[in-house]
Design a protein around this motif. Sequence first.
Motif, PDB file in Angstrom:
ATOM      1  N   HIS A   1       3.431  38.595  53.284  1.00  0.00           N
ATOM      2  CA  HIS A   1       2.292  38.205  53.878  1.00  0.00           C
ATOM      3  C   HIS A   1       1.075  38.417  52.951  1.00  0.00           C
ATOM      4  O   HIS A   1       1.077  39.071  52.035  1.00  0.00           O
ATOM      5  CB  HIS A   1       1.744  39.111  55.024  1.00  0.00           C
ATOM      6  CG  HIS A   1       2.999  39.219  56.258  1.00  0.00           C
ATOM      7  ND1 HIS A   1       3.457  38.216  56.782  1.00  0.00           N
ATOM      8  CD2 HIS A   1       3.449  40.146  56.813  1.00  0.00           C
ATOM      9  CE1 HIS A   1       4.259  38.418  57.743  1.00  0.00           C
ATOM     10  NE2 HIS A   1       4.166  39.761  57.851  1.00  0.00           N
ATOM     11  N   SER A   2      -0.023  37.719  53.115  1.00  0.00           N
ATOM     12  CA  SER A   2      -1.140  37.558  52.265  1.00  0.00           C
ATOM     13  C   SER A   2      -2.356  38.361  53.007  1.00  0.00           C
ATOM     14  O   SER A   2      -2.697  37.801  54.139  1.00  0.00           O
ATOM     15  CB  SER A   2      -1.489  36.156  51.719  1.00  0.00           C
ATOM     16  OG  SER A   2      -2.672  36.190  51.182  1.00  0.00           O
ATOM     17  N   TRP A   3      -2.967  39.258  52.408  1.00  0.00           N
ATOM     18  CA  TRP A   3      -4.024  39.918  52.662  1.00  0.00           C
ATOM     19  C   TRP A   3      -5.102  39.985  51.837  1.00  0.00           C
ATOM     20  O   TRP A   3      -4.970  40.199  50.608  1.00  0.00           O
ATOM     21  CB  TRP A   3      -3.761  41.291  53.057  1.00  0.00           C
ATOM     22  CG  TRP A   3      -2.873  41.851  54.138  1.00  0.00           C
ATOM     23  CD1 TRP A   3      -1.533  42.039  54.028  1.00  0.00           C
ATOM     24  CD2 TRP A   3      -3.112  42.033  55.512  1.00  0.00           C
ATOM     25  NE1 TRP A   3      -1.127  42.340  55.297  1.00  0.00           N
ATOM     26  CE2 TRP A   3      -2.076  42.418  56.275  1.00  0.00           C
ATOM     27  CE3 TRP A   3      -4.405  42.114  56.141  1.00  0.00           C
ATOM     28  CZ2 TRP A   3      -2.035  42.702  57.536  1.00  0.00           C
ATOM     29  CZ3 TRP A   3      -4.448  42.412  57.381  1.00  0.00           C
ATOM     30  CH2 TRP A   3      -3.134  42.856  58.218  1.00  0.00           C
ATOM     31  N   TYR A   4      -6.334  39.966  52.462  1.00  0.00           N
ATOM     32  CA  TYR A   4      -7.659  40.339  51.356  1.00  0.00           C
ATOM     33  C   TYR A   4      -8.658  40.798  52.229  1.00  0.00           C
ATOM     34  O   TYR A   4      -9.173  40.355  53.503  1.00  0.00           O
ATOM     35  CB  TYR A   4      -8.093  39.145  50.584  1.00  0.00           C
ATOM     36  CG  TYR A   4      -9.277  39.635  49.888  1.00  0.00           C
ATOM     37  CD1 TYR A   4      -8.937  40.144  48.362  1.00  0.00           C
ATOM     38  CD2 TYR A   4     -10.556  39.480  50.398  1.00  0.00           C
ATOM     39  CE1 TYR A   4     -10.122  40.552  47.716  1.00  0.00           C
ATOM     40  CE2 TYR A   4     -11.633  39.924  49.317  1.00  0.00           C
ATOM     41  CZ  TYR A   4     -11.463  40.394  48.183  1.00  0.00           C
ATOM     42  OH  TYR A   4     -12.606  40.872  47.405  1.00  0.00           O
ATOM     43  N   VAL A   5      -9.213  41.861  51.891  1.00  0.00           N
ATOM     44  CA  VAL A   5     -10.323  42.534  52.738  1.00  0.00           C
ATOM     45  C   VAL A   5     -11.469  42.751  51.610  1.00  0.00           C
ATOM     46  O   VAL A   5     -11.193  43.429  50.671  1.00  0.00           O
ATOM     47  CB  VAL A   5      -9.856  43.869  53.516  1.00  0.00           C
ATOM     48  CG1 VAL A   5      -9.697  45.003  52.517  1.00  0.00           C
ATOM     49  CG2 VAL A   5     -11.072  44.088  54.332  1.00  0.00           C
ATOM     50  N   GLY A   6     -12.927  42.521  51.906  1.00  0.00           N
ATOM     51  CA  GLY A   6     -13.997  42.539  51.059  1.00  0.00           C
ATOM     52  C   GLY A   6     -15.172  42.656  51.726  1.00  0.00           C
ATOM     53  O   GLY A   6     -15.238  42.383  52.996  1.00  0.00           O
TER      54      GLY A   6
ATOM     55  N   VAL B   1     -11.955  40.051  56.559  1.00  0.00           N
ATOM     56  CA  VAL B   1     -10.812  40.188  56.315  1.00  0.00           C
ATOM     57  C   VAL B   1      -9.861  39.143  56.612  1.00  0.00           C
ATOM     58  O   VAL B   1     -10.226  38.326  57.487  1.00  0.00           O
ATOM     59  CB  VAL B   1      -9.795  41.426  57.222  1.00  0.00           C
ATOM     60  CG1 VAL B   1     -10.064  41.245  58.597  1.00  0.00           C
ATOM     61  CG2 VAL B   1      -8.496  41.639  56.741  1.00  0.00           C
ATOM     62  N   ALA B   2      -8.946  38.526  55.715  1.00  0.00           N
ATOM     63  CA  ALA B   2      -8.181  37.359  56.170  1.00  0.00           C
ATOM     64  C   ALA B   2      -6.853  38.112  55.929  1.00  0.00           C
ATOM     65  O   ALA B   2      -6.230  38.586  54.773  1.00  0.00           O
ATOM     66  CB  ALA B   2      -8.574  36.467  55.050  1.00  0.00           C
ATOM     67  N   PHE B   3      -6.027  37.549  56.804  1.00  0.00           N
ATOM     68  CA  PHE B   3      -4.434  37.605  56.737  1.00  0.00           C
ATOM     69  C   PHE B   3      -3.646  36.228  56.987  1.00  0.00           C
ATOM     70  O   PHE B   3      -4.277  35.566  58.048  1.00  0.00           O
ATOM     71  CB  PHE B   3      -4.089  38.532  57.936  1.00  0.00           C
ATOM     72  CG  PHE B   3      -2.562  38.687  58.062  1.00  0.00           C
ATOM     73  CD1 PHE B   3      -1.715  39.372  57.496  1.00  0.00           C
ATOM     74  CD2 PHE B   3      -2.105  37.959  59.526  1.00  0.00           C
ATOM     75  CE1 PHE B   3      -0.479  39.399  57.689  1.00  0.00           C
ATOM     76  CE2 PHE B   3      -0.924  37.986  59.664  1.00  0.00           C
ATOM     77  CZ  PHE B   3       0.130  38.689  58.878  1.00  0.00           C
ATOM     78  N   VAL B   4      -2.739  35.954  56.278  1.00  0.00           N
ATOM     79  CA  VAL B   4      -2.102  34.810  56.389  1.00  0.00           C
ATOM     80  C   VAL B   4      -0.685  35.365  56.365  1.00  0.00           C
ATOM     81  O   VAL B   4      -0.101  35.698  55.524  1.00  0.00           O
ATOM     82  CB  VAL B   4      -2.203  33.691  55.482  1.00  0.00           C
ATOM     83  CG1 VAL B   4      -1.398  32.529  55.479  1.00  0.00           C
ATOM     84  CG2 VAL B   4      -3.656  33.470  55.120  1.00  0.00           C
ATOM     85  N   TYR B   5       0.075  34.923  57.784  1.00  0.00           N
ATOM     86  CA  TYR B   5       1.534  35.210  57.686  1.00  0.00           C
ATOM     87  C   TYR B   5       2.417  34.307  56.946  1.00  0.00           C
ATOM     88  O   TYR B   5       2.120  33.227  56.760  1.00  0.00           O
ATOM     89  CB  TYR B   5       1.951  34.841  59.249  1.00  0.00           C
ATOM     90  CG  TYR B   5       3.485  35.358  59.664  1.00  0.00           C
ATOM     91  CD1 TYR B   5       3.581  36.422  60.254  1.00  0.00           C
ATOM     92  CD2 TYR B   5       4.324  34.503  59.580  1.00  0.00           C
ATOM     93  CE1 TYR B   5       4.871  36.675  60.588  1.00  0.00           C
ATOM     94  CE2 TYR B   5       5.558  34.617  59.879  1.00  0.00           C
ATOM     95  CZ  TYR B   5       5.842  35.975  60.410  1.00  0.00           C
ATOM     96  OH  TYR B   5       7.377  36.370  60.721  1.00  0.00           O
ATOM     97  N   ASN B   6       3.157  34.858  56.054  1.00  0.00           N
ATOM     98  CA  ASN B   6       4.148  34.442  55.187  1.00  0.00           C
ATOM     99  C   ASN B   6       3.461  33.720  54.066  1.00  0.00           C
ATOM    100  O   ASN B   6       3.806  32.772  53.591  1.00  0.00           O
ATOM    101  CB  ASN B   6       5.240  33.688  55.815  1.00  0.00           C
ATOM    102  CG  ASN B   6       6.285  33.059  54.860  1.00  0.00           C
ATOM    103  OD1 ASN B   6       6.801  34.144  54.060  1.00  0.00           O
ATOM    104  ND2 ASN B   6       6.663  31.851  55.016  1.00  0.00           N
ATOM    105  N   GLY B   7       2.166  34.255  53.926  1.00  0.00           N
ATOM    106  CA  GLY B   7       1.118  33.481  52.880  1.00  0.00           C
ATOM    107  C   GLY B   7       1.447  33.699  51.515  1.00  0.00           C
ATOM    108  O   GLY B   7       0.700  33.020  50.666  1.00  0.00           O
ATOM    109  N   GLY B   8       2.053  34.647  51.181  1.00  0.00           N
ATOM    110  CA  GLY B   8       2.360  35.000  49.723  1.00  0.00           C
ATOM    111  C   GLY B   8       1.434  35.920  49.057  1.00  0.00           C
ATOM    112  O   GLY B   8       0.751  36.802  49.813  1.00  0.00           O
TER     113      GLY B   8
END
Length: 432
Positions: A381-386, A398-405
């Motif tokens: 999964h791909s995460w970024y929080v800032g 925050v952004a979360f993308v399932y199976n995003g790499g």
Amino acid sequence: AEPIEPTPGSDVYLTIDTRLQAIAREALISEMEYWNTTAGRTITNNGVVIAMSPKTGEVLALVSYPNFENNRMERIIPGYYYEQLSNDPQWPLFNHAISAEHPPGSVFKMASALGVLNEGVVTPEYEVEDPGTITVIQRFYENDPGKPQQFVCWDRNGHGMVNFKWGVAYSCNIYWHKVAGGFEDEIPDGGLGIWRMSEYAKAIGYGTVTGIELPGESDGLIPDPTWKRINLSENWSTGDTYIAAMGQGNVLSTPIQVLVSAAIVANDGKYMQPTLIKEILDTDGNLIQSFKPIQKWDITKDPLINVYDDNSQTTGQKKVVEPWVIDLTKEGMRRVNTQGTAERVFIDAEYTSGGKTGTAEYCDNVAQSKNLCQPGNWPTHSWYVGYATAEDPEIAVVAFVYNGGEGASVAGPIVRRVLDSYFQLKSIDQAK
């Protein structure tokens, strides 16, 4: 019986900025479409974006995708449409922003970051060697002779000698493995340990619901030896601590919990209650309820952290997080965006920011059905929080993308677009 006269309901005004909401939704969808098109197949069609003011808790945007056409549910719900939504494997009826529980990956390292400094496991200047790969003796009980187990950094070449700020900036796996779980004479006495790590995770919002005014919120999971013994009938192992420090293994969180954790750090330790309600008016336009920020706690003033002795037993005392620990953690998060894993994402930004990338391995029922859970090559999964600005945080995203790499490649650009748009909209509003 006599009919009961209807009573007009009140008008609820939300904290949502509809302009930012539309931008966040478009940023999420377009980023997923880009990667699907690049791959020539559907990699992902599921994600979340949430934006919030860390100082007040006001939610400015909340996107859960895929979703559904709520106007079609207003009077008569078409049977075929509801069946279509119910059978969709992406769960469009499910609020992924507050209810979906996923491994948080490296965004969870901020809990360990607060802990290792506040507990004196390491000093900010102390350097830990990252050769790219280490071998640990995996033990399940005190006299267990154990078996060797290998742990690797995401950069198999290693980062060399790494101190606290660079550990955050590089998201150096070996650094966090060692300081959280201990390593030979380099980090003696088991490092931070799972019990203390759990305390700091809970202090920044993990393992409990936020209380936002929406139904179905999940509380995530911060595992510990007691939980594992009860639920899995197994003892806690050395490797369990190593993995938990990475936000992997049995650690689970919702996207809104990840956002809250960063917002607390950005707001110098103050946890503001997330809310969607700006004000409530009656049918005559009279104000019934106006927005007032609610501070749930301040980790620098409210003793929340249980003190443990050398045998991992609570002493009954509690402590706070020292303000300098939060300051150094924010400096590390600032370095993420200037010299670390998100440098390319924010290299030309017109504002300062801090953040954390996350790439979380997972093996759920969907991945298992597609035979994707291959040893050493699990899907991610791909995460970024800032937050921005770094000096005076006005917004956290925050952004979360399932199976995003990779978090820096997929989730990071989504947050960048939302932050850019926020400051552009702010300039427009000020000009008006």
